[in-house]
Enzyme design. Structure first.
Site, mmCIF file in Angstrom:
data_model
loop_
_atom_site.group_PDB
_atom_site.id
_atom_site.type_symbol
_atom_site.label_atom_id
_atom_site.label_comp_id
_atom_site.label_asym_id
_atom_site.label_seq_id
_atom_site.Cartn_x
_atom_site.Cartn_y
_atom_site.Cartn_z
ATOM 1 N N HIS A 143 -92.980 47.527 -7.981
ATOM 2 C CA HIS A 143 -91.905 47.850 -8.662
ATOM 3 C C HIS A 143 -90.628 47.711 -8.187
ATOM 4 O O HIS A 143 -90.411 48.002 -6.929
ATOM 5 C CB HIS A 143 -92.177 49.375 -9.224
ATOM 6 C CG HIS A 143 -91.344 49.710 -10.474
ATOM 7 N ND1 HIS A 143 -89.908 49.690 -10.435
ATOM 8 C CD2 HIS A 143 -91.870 50.015 -11.843
ATOM 9 C CE1 HIS A 143 -89.576 50.124 -11.834
ATOM 10 N NE2 HIS A 143 -90.816 50.213 -12.414
ATOM 11 N N ARG A 198 -98.481 42.365 -14.955
ATOM 12 C CA ARG A 198 -98.259 43.126 -15.874
ATOM 13 C C ARG A 198 -97.025 43.232 -16.652
ATOM 14 O O ARG A 198 -96.100 43.476 -15.899
ATOM 15 C CB ARG A 198 -98.870 44.606 -15.624
ATOM 16 C CG ARG A 198 -98.567 45.682 -16.544
ATOM 17 C CD ARG A 198 -99.291 47.091 -16.267
ATOM 18 N NE ARG A 198 -98.228 47.577 -15.251
ATOM 19 C CZ ARG A 198 -97.347 48.578 -15.503
ATOM 20 N NH1 ARG A 198 -97.175 48.868 -16.688
ATOM 21 N NH2 ARG A 198 -96.767 48.963 -14.739
#
Length: 593
Positions: free
Chosen positions: A285, A430
């Protein structure tokens, strides 16, 4: 648990099988086919076993409860634990009349950089809106706009407002609350049993086939951690096993994942003979609170939704750099933003960049992001007035147990849903907020398929046999050693040299701690910390092997020595263990067309 069983479960030993390596074998790389553990001291038999209590596990258990006679739901901690409760951003679905599943599909395929299975993505985006509405019917309270409709916002990689959220930035916590309440409402139902504080050790399998590979899944061994009606190791037998165990965050030194994310499901599936896929694709992230170079464990996430509302990234010289990197600037896919941050840190010699949300206004930020605001205040940072130091950290695993469109793995009777699964939805990266939706959609599909197979007599209970190969135990004291190898090898930015060093370091970790003596004493005994560390080691080993094999950069896999995306690598690397535990790989492109 209510089953009678004082005697241990009998595990019959099959005859030794001859191993014939194939072209994908990496010589010398071997892993155990089972954990070192005491023999089961009690047994219970049900129709289906669900392992995990995030959105995927809870949904599967609720669906199965009304369709098969007996369901066992096992969770490592309490029902309100795992990664779902930490999800800040939201759940993506084409709920707005101006949006469409086709547009959602296109954004997902772009983020996946050529490795998504289009069939799986189509299932996700077409069934997603209905599943979200069913979630509302189960009691989930999403934020609403003034007209009463679910309020939708935008995150990185999306070209439309399609992210539903709850409590501003507490979507996962609200979804977890609603689903746990549904489970609690049926706790006394004889058709479902919940066992908390239980670590699943291994998937039990039946007699092997002609090729020597493990037979059908027929249950699990589990250790009840000092809670519940039974302690110690036992065996739960079932016609189907659903793994919904979440991610692999604790394979790395730092992650946004909770402490429970030790890769237990993916490691257990591998030992049981299941095929894994896309293991090398780890999502880091971009905006995790930088808490110093020595920070370890679960770190504070600053949701992508903050950038979705207009926050920008600045380097330590105060220069905004994302508009020069990608047309979507701060809302580019996560891998693009993470790699850009790493590059900017290298260029400025800094250990972080800044996230600037001050221009969005104090009142808006406190209302839209109450959880993030409070967590940052705990670190002495005010989101409304301060720049927030951020850097990439491990967040999500796009790979896992390879499944079909109803959650079936390559082992009969073994299903996987949620982050532990490789459905083909995510490909190499993703798309933001697709993870909760994937768990919801495919858990529903898996549960309904299991029910039809049980009712039709296709899935039947078989007797477990002990698999050939080695058993393993890695001392808990070795975990930091494993995490260092994973963080410095298959970390944010990889290289052949670094990955080879990681291979060597992981191979040097003793996996026979239950047998190795140190001054006349065993290095370690089978217990929770050792079992978890053994799983962490197994996942780190296959992750490093696949990252070394993929000689390109794509999505969550970035190689400094192979910086370009190579069309010849538009394939899925699949990993499995031969009957003796030899790690084998092969390349598959059949699901990517």
């Amino acid at each position: 648990m209510t089953a009678a069983a004082g005697a241990p479960t009998a595990l019959h030993r099959p005859a030794p099988q001859q191993h014939v390596p194939d072209a994908g074998t990496r010589p010398g790389t071997r892993l155990a086919t089972r954990l070192a553990a005491p023999e089961p001291g009690w047994t219970v038999e049900v129709d289906a076993i669900v392992v995990g209590s995030g959105i995927a596990g809870l949904t599967a258990a609720l669906e199965l409860r009304t369709r098969v006679p007996r369901v066992l739901l096992v969770t490592k901690d309490t029902l309100v634990s795992g990664s779902t409760v930490w999800a800040q951003g939201g759940i993506a679905a084409a709920l707005d009349p101006t949006d469409s599943p086709a547009a959602h599909l296109q954004d997902t395929l772009v983020a996946g950089v050529g490795l998504c299975d289009p069939r799986a993505v189509e299932v996700l985006v077409t069934e997603g809106p209905s599943r979200v509405r069913e979630l509302v019917a189960r009691g989930a309270r999403f934020d609403r706009s003034p007209d009463g409709e679910i309020s939708l916002t935008r995150e990185g990689g999306h070209h439309a407002d399609r992210i539903a959220h709850a409590g501003g930035d507490a979507t996962g916590a609200e979804i977890s609350r609603a689903l746990v309440a549904q489970i609690e409402a049926v706790r006394d139902d004889p058709g479902i049993e919940v066992v908390e504080h239980a670590l699943v050790l291994d998937v039990l399998t039946g007699p092997p086939g002609p090729d020597g590979r493990p037979g059908a899944a027929c249950g699990v061994t589990l250790h009840v951690i000092g809670e519940g009606q039974r302690d110690g190791v036992g065996a739960a037998l079932g016609k189907a096993v659903v793994l919904a165990t979440g991610g692999i965050g604790q394979v790395f030194r730092s992650s946004t994942n909770p402490a429970q994310a030790t890769g237990d499901g993916i490691a257990a599936a591998l030992r049981a003979g299941a095929v894994l896929g896309d293991v090398e694709f780890v999502q880091f992230h971009p905006t995790v609170l930088w808490a110093g170079s020595g920070a370890r464990g679960q770190l504070t996430l600053v949701s992508e939704a903050v950038r979705g509302e207009g926050a920008i990234l600045l380097d330590t010289d105060g220069v905004r750099f994302m508009p020069a990197v990608h047309p979507m600037a701060e809302l580019a896919p996560r891998d693009v933003v993470a790699h850009a941050i790493v590059a900017q840190m290298a260029a400025t010699g800094a250990e972080h960049v800044w996230l600037d949300a001050r221009h969005l206004g104090a009142d808006f930020l406190r209302k839209r992001f109450p959880t993030i605001h409070e967590r940052l205040l705990d670190h002495g940072i005010d989101l409304t007035t301060d720049l927030v130091p951020v850097a990439p950290a491990q967040h999500y695993h796009s790979g896992g147990v390879v499944t079909d469109l109803v959650g079936r793995s390559s082992v009969r009777g073994l299903y996987a849903v949620g982050e532990v699964a490789c459905t083909g939805v995510h490909g190499a990266n993703r798309l933001a907020s697709n993870s909760l939706l994937e768990g919801l959609v495919f858990a529903t599909r898996a549960a309904r398929h299991i029910a039809s197979q049980v009712q039709g007599g296709v899935l039947r209970q078989s007797s477990p046999v002990q698999r050939p190969g080695d058993e393993a135990l890695v001392a808990a004291a070795s975990r930091a050693r494993v995490q260092r190898a994973a963080s410095e090898g298959p970390g944010v930015l990889r290289s052949g040299a670094g990955l080879r060093r990681a291979v060597t370091a992981l191979a040097a970790v003793p996996t026979d701690a239950h047998e190795r003596l140190d001054d006349g004493r065993l290095l370690a005994h089978p217990q929770v910390a050792e079992w978890e560390t053994t799983n962490v080691h197994a996942v780190a080993t296959v992750l490093t092997a696949t990252a070394l094999e993929r000689e390109e950069s794509r999505g969550g896999h970035a190689r400094s020595d192979f910086p370009a995306t190579d069309p010849d690598w538009q394939v899925r690397i699949e990993v499995a263990l031969d009957p003796d535990g030899t790690v084998t790989t092969r390349r598959s492109e059949s699901t990517l067309r």
